[in-house]
Write a protein that holds these residues in place. Structure first.
Motif, mmCIF file in Angstrom:
data_model
loop_
_atom_site.group_PDB
_atom_site.id
_atom_site.type_symbol
_atom_site.label_atom_id
_atom_site.label_comp_id
_atom_site.label_asym_id
_atom_site.label_seq_id
_atom_site.Cartn_x
_atom_site.Cartn_y
_atom_site.Cartn_z
ATOM 1 N N UNK A 200 -44.770 46.086 23.787
ATOM 2 C CA UNK A 200 -44.009 47.330 23.429
ATOM 3 C C UNK A 200 -43.630 47.434 22.016
ATOM 4 N N UNK A 201 -43.100 48.650 21.203
ATOM 5 C CA UNK A 201 -43.084 48.818 20.087
ATOM 6 C C UNK A 201 -41.483 48.825 19.950
ATOM 7 N N UNK A 202 -40.999 47.523 19.448
ATOM 8 C CA UNK A 202 -39.766 47.300 19.024
ATOM 9 C C UNK A 202 -39.695 46.220 18.203
ATOM 10 N N UNK A 203 -40.316 46.090 17.223
ATOM 11 C CA UNK A 203 -40.094 44.985 16.105
ATOM 12 C C UNK A 203 -40.057 46.053 14.981
ATOM 13 N N UNK A 204 -38.969 46.047 14.240
ATOM 14 C CA UNK A 204 -38.454 47.198 13.269
ATOM 15 C C UNK A 204 -39.408 46.768 11.975
ATOM 16 N N UNK A 205 -40.298 47.988 11.398
ATOM 17 C CA UNK A 205 -40.565 47.771 10.027
ATOM 18 C C UNK A 205 -40.200 48.407 8.804
ATOM 19 N N UNK A 206 -39.638 49.574 9.147
ATOM 20 C CA UNK A 206 -38.836 50.413 8.299
ATOM 21 C C UNK A 206 -37.784 51.195 9.204
ATOM 22 N N UNK A 207 -36.620 50.685 8.915
ATOM 23 C CA UNK A 207 -35.335 51.393 9.828
ATOM 24 C C UNK A 207 -34.924 52.435 9.325
ATOM 25 N N UNK A 208 -35.415 53.017 7.983
ATOM 26 C CA UNK A 208 -34.912 54.429 7.512
ATOM 27 C C UNK A 208 -36.031 55.488 8.157
ATOM 28 N N UNK A 209 -36.981 55.008 8.246
ATOM 29 C CA UNK A 209 -38.072 55.940 8.654
ATOM 30 C C UNK A 209 -38.374 55.714 10.227
ATOM 31 N N UNK A 210 -37.860 54.881 10.907
ATOM 32 C CA UNK A 210 -38.127 54.476 12.333
ATOM 33 C C UNK A 210 -39.426 54.135 12.839
ATOM 34 N N UNK A 211 -39.909 53.287 11.994
ATOM 35 C CA UNK A 211 -41.174 52.665 12.096
ATOM 36 C C UNK A 211 -41.112 51.222 12.905
ATOM 37 N N UNK A 212 -41.966 51.138 13.841
ATOM 38 C CA UNK A 212 -41.715 49.753 14.665
ATOM 39 C C UNK A 212 -43.262 49.464 14.986
ATOM 40 N N UNK A 213 -43.406 48.293 14.903
ATOM 41 C CA UNK A 213 -44.685 47.519 15.283
ATOM 42 C C UNK A 213 -44.653 46.900 16.722
ATOM 43 N N UNK A 214 -46.052 46.930 17.347
ATOM 44 C CA UNK A 214 -46.301 46.478 18.629
ATOM 45 C C UNK A 214 -45.655 44.944 18.751
ATOM 46 N N UNK A 215 -45.275 44.289 19.867
ATOM 47 C CA UNK A 215 -44.914 43.138 20.279
ATOM 48 C C UNK A 215 -45.393 42.712 21.334
ATOM 49 N N UNK A 216 -46.319 41.483 21.703
ATOM 50 C CA UNK A 216 -46.684 41.116 22.865
ATOM 51 C C UNK A 216 -45.358 40.555 23.836
ATOM 52 N N UNK A 217 -45.164 40.949 24.641
ATOM 53 C CA UNK A 217 -43.750 40.291 25.477
ATOM 54 C C UNK A 217 -44.512 39.676 26.501
ATOM 55 N N UNK A 218 -43.641 38.595 27.245
ATOM 56 C CA UNK A 218 -44.167 37.976 28.507
ATOM 57 C C UNK A 218 -43.068 38.350 29.635
ATOM 58 N N UNK A 219 -43.218 38.552 30.663
ATOM 59 C CA UNK A 219 -42.452 39.029 31.860
ATOM 60 C C UNK A 219 -42.736 38.071 32.943
ATOM 61 N N UNK A 220 -41.585 37.480 33.648
ATOM 62 C CA UNK A 220 -41.559 36.614 34.358
ATOM 63 C C UNK A 220 -40.566 36.917 35.697
ATOM 64 N N UNK A 221 -40.550 36.581 36.850
ATOM 65 C CA UNK A 221 -39.873 36.619 37.986
ATOM 66 C C UNK A 221 -39.184 35.413 38.091
ATOM 67 N N UNK A 222 -37.883 34.982 37.944
ATOM 68 C CA UNK A 222 -37.610 33.845 38.348
ATOM 69 C C UNK A 222 -36.029 33.874 39.102
ATOM 70 N N UNK A 223 -35.780 32.360 39.554
ATOM 71 C CA UNK A 223 -34.545 32.597 40.177
ATOM 72 C C UNK A 223 -33.848 31.727 38.925
#
Length: 230
Positions: A200-223
């Motif tokens: 997902x592209x949710x790592x801020x690189x430049x907040x003024x220009x709305x530039x975001x870097x990609x991030x590798x996220x983990x998804x798990x289903x837990x109790x």
């Protein structure tokens, strides 16, 4: 050994969790991304868009998706001035005036999630200060856009827990949502760990220009261990 976690809830009648934003379509993730949560905590602390986010950028954040809501799409009609119609205008009003009706009309799409509820667990420095700010935020808080106000207080608290799951199990659920949150079912948790991976592209690189870097996220289903508070 138990560690401190800041946990809080996020509920909204309408939310928009930023994805890649193009001119014609702005999508929404199923959960609030890292940039949205850092921005929300920054707004609570009174940090402006061009301010210092270094303390928040170092935080570790996990999100429990209790209810990802229902997809909703809004349509916006916009008008633009063709470059051939007006050369180097000083402002948009001037461009529209000089274009003399020669405007291009198009429809853009905006995606939202209706009726969402999330739990957030944060690790790092300054948790008590952030918790206090979330109880009494400096700026008004939204879930993605200004058209998406929160539907309940965040109920932030700093807890001691051995795992992220144990911390998320202590999230306070608004009483009117308690009958919709089934604690016996597995919950999707998004963070660094997880056998399922996504970018997902949710790592801020430049907040003024709305530039975001990609991030590798983990998804798990837990109790979630323990009992989520109401």
């Amino acid at each position: 050994m138990a560690s401190p976690y800041l946990v809080f809830s996020l509920s909204a009648s309408l939310g928009s969790m930023g994805e890649l934003a193009g001119h014609e379509r702005r999508g929404s993730l199923l959960w609030p991304g890292r940039s949205a949560l850092i921005g929300l905590m920054g707004a609570a602390l009174g940090v402006r868009r061009d301010g210092d986010f270094s303390g928040l950028d170092s935080l570790k954040i996990d999100v429990a998706v209790f209810d990802s809501g229902t997809a909703l799409r809004d349509f916006h009609t916009i008008q633009s001035v063709p470059a051939a119609a007006v050369k180097k205008p000083n402002s948009r009003p001037e461009a529209i005036r000089k274009a003399g009706g020669r405007l291009t009309t198009s429809i853009t799409l905006r995606d939202y999630r209706a009726g969402v509820f999330y739990g957030v667990a944060v690790q790092g420095e300054g948790l008590e200060e952030i918790a206090a700010a979330l109880r009494k935020p400096h700026f008004t808080l939204y879930l993605g856009r200004k058209s998406c106000p929160l539907s309940s207080p965040l109920n932030p608290q700093v807890v001691q827990a051995d795992t992220v799951e144990e911390a998320l199990g202590q999230v306070k659920v608004p009483f009117w949502l308690s009958r919709h949150v089934d604690l016996s079912e597995k919950v999707m948790v998004v963070g660094e760990q997880g056998s399922q991976r996504d970018y997902v592209h949710d790592v801020p690189l430049d907040r003024q220009r709305w530039h975001f870097a990609a991030r590798d996220v983990g998804i798990r289903h837990v109790e979630l261990p323990g009992k989520t508070m109401k």
